[in-house]
Scaffold this active site. Structure first.
Site, short mmCIF file in Angstrom:
data_model
loop_
_atom_site.label_atom_id
_atom_site.label_comp_id
_atom_site.label_asym_id
_atom_site.label_seq_id
_atom_site.Cartn_x
_atom_site.Cartn_y
_atom_site.Cartn_z
N CYS A 1 114.27 -8.35 22.22
CA CYS A 1 113.73 -8.52 20.86
C CYS A 1 113.48 -7.14 20.24
O CYS A 1 114.41 -6.38 20.05
CB CYS A 1 112.49 -9.41 20.89
N HIS B 1 114.77 -14.05 23.27
CA HIS B 1 113.83 -13.88 24.38
C HIS B 1 114.35 -14.65 25.60
O HIS B 1 114.12 -15.85 25.69
CB HIS B 1 112.45 -14.43 24.00
N GLU C 1 113.15 -14.64 28.48
CA GLU C 1 111.99 -15.13 29.25
C GLU C 1 111.41 -16.40 28.64
O GLU C 1 110.57 -17.05 29.25
CB GLU C 1 110.93 -14.02 29.36
#
Lengths: 208, 257
Positions: free
Chosen positions: A81, A185, A187
């Site tokens: 990001c 993202h 994650e």
């Protein structure tokens, strides 16, 4: 695989740390650039503004330490990001600011068209432009989670691994040698995101 | 193409998850951590977790619990409830929130939205507004978990929040909340028309058709629902299959390794 997660005061590091653990890495969340001496993977997460991010990185002495670490064989870095955007040469969020300059390019505001809104928030697909070990098992059309208003415009098309359709097509994954960036993202992108993180942790030997 | 998001809302009060009707008559519906684990396993698009007793009790967000919840959550997590200053937002983001929802504090201190957006970026600041219909022409915003009228017209306040830097607007109809009779489409349409940031419709979803209406007619970018997922057999995955059958773009999940 020692993975240093750079803590420079910009956002959600807990999720990144947990995701690296789940993917079999050994995360070390730290604000000490000295930790990079023994790192095999460097993760630069982050949400927030470009200028603030660079200022925080510089004040803590990260840029030089990152360059030293990346010069070693078998070390790779992933920016997520804002972390991907900071890899660029220059950013234009709240005025002009110099980036880490690891992947030549600029960061500019997205231009939504028609019914599109900003920020670009939610799940959107990627279209693979160039093959990379980072994308092992990842096909065009798979959705990832995005939340951003700015985009990375690399100088060279060769740096582009994937694009995503919004405000025209923007670059969602970049690579320059052993430096990678994802605008989304991983994650927070569930299984598909974990696949990318696992690929990052198990990259074949890369030339620095 | 950007996908429509279907977002379960988790209301958290003291130690458990609750759901009420019109911001009242709370029923306990479970505990937070198992719910987060299940939704995470089912790959929901996003989760909203609101600590609804923080503001009424005048206390800080519970960072420790949020850190515990977020460590099991690998989809985006918006956390709200009791957020009054930038330092609290920093702590919530550090505890693992991806976005922070601000509601009551924005009325007395609108600059909180501006300061937070400048510091952390608009993309992680969700402005939540709780709204009741005042007349056929007007909707009014309420603070303090729907208890205090603020005098602000909903569309005007949404515009103000966008101007201050909010990255998304979460609009909840207090009257429709928990009724499962459908979103207040007029309200959703008005807010979506008033701002250029994404709007999350909330309050009243009872079936998949309601979700569809909020998007097709209300022009929402995302739909939040609680009772529908807590009290019926309907799941977020089925909701998305229904929306896909209506030609709305929904997220495809990646195959698990």
């Amino acid at each position: 695989m020692k993975t240093v997660v750079i803590d420079y005061g910009m956002g959600n590091l807990g999720s990144v740390r947990r995701a690296i653990e789940e993917c079999g890495g050994e995360p070390v969340v730290t604000s000490d650039p000295g930790q990079l001496d023994s790192a095999e993977r460097i993760l630069l997460p982050g949400v927030g503004a470009f200028g603030d991010g660079m200022r925080n990185l510089r004040e803590a002495g990260w840029p030089a330490a990152i360059e030293r670490a990346l010069a070693k064989p078998n070390v790779a870095m992933l920016g997520i990001c804002l972390g991907m955007q900071l890899l660029a040469t220059t950013g234009y969020e709240n005025g002009e600011a110099k980036g880490l300059g690891l992947i030549p390019g600029e960061v500019t505001r997205m231009e939504p068209s028609g019914d599109e809104r900003l920020p670009h928030v939610g799940w959107n697909e990627i279209h693979v432009s160039n093959p990379s070990p980072l994308l092992e098992g990842i096909e065009s059309g798979i959705d990832f989670y995005f939340v951003h208003s700015f985009r990375f415009v690399p100088d060279s098309k060769k740096s582009i691994l994937a694009t995503t359709p919004y405000g025209g097509d923007f670059v969602s994954i970049v690579q320059e040698k052993n430096v990678f960036g994802t605008q989304f993202h991983p994650e927070k992108s569930s299984h598909a995101g974990f696949r990318i993180l696992k690929n990052f942790l198990t990259l074949p030997r890369l030339d620095a | 193409m950007l996908k429509i998001r279907v977002i379960p809302t988790l209301l958290w009060k003291n130690v458990g998850l609750v759901k009420g009707v019109a911001f009242d008559s709370w029923r306990r519906v479970g505990t937070v951590l198992p719910a987060i684990k299940v939704y995470n396993m089912r790959e929901v698009d996003e989760l909203i977790l609101l600590d609804i007793s923080a503001t009424p009790e005048g206390r800080e967000p519970d960072y420790e619990s949020i850190e515990e919840f977020s460590s099991e959550c690998f989809v985006p997590l918006t956390v709200g409830g009791g957020v009054r200053n930038v330092e609290q937002i920093r702590k919530l983001l550090k505890a693992g929130a991806d976005k922070v929802a601000i509601n009551t504090a924005a009325y007395s201190n609108p600059n909180l939205i501006r300061d937070a957006a400048t510091r952390f970026g608009s993309q992680c600041i969700v402005a939540a507004i709780d709204v009741k219909r005042k007349s056929t022409e007007q909707y009014e915003c309420y603070s303090h978990c729907g208890r205090k009228p603020t005098g602000h017209a909903a569309e005007d306040w949404a515009c103000k929040l966008e101007e201050l830097g909010a990255g998304e607007i979460l609009v909840t109809s207090i009257e429709r909340d928990g009724t499962m009779q459908g979103y207040d489409l007029d309200l959703v349409r008005r807010i979506s028309g008033a701002v250029r940031v994404p709007v999350i419709a909330s309050g009243g979803a009872g079936n998949f058709g309601h979700l569809y209406e909020a998007i097709s007619s209300g022009k929402a970018s995302a739909v939040a629902a609680a009772s529908m997922f807590h009290f019926t057999e309907q799941t977020p995955l089925e909701a998305k299959q229904f929306l896909a059958s209506k030609n709305l773009p929904v997220r495809k999940s990646a195959p698990k390794d």
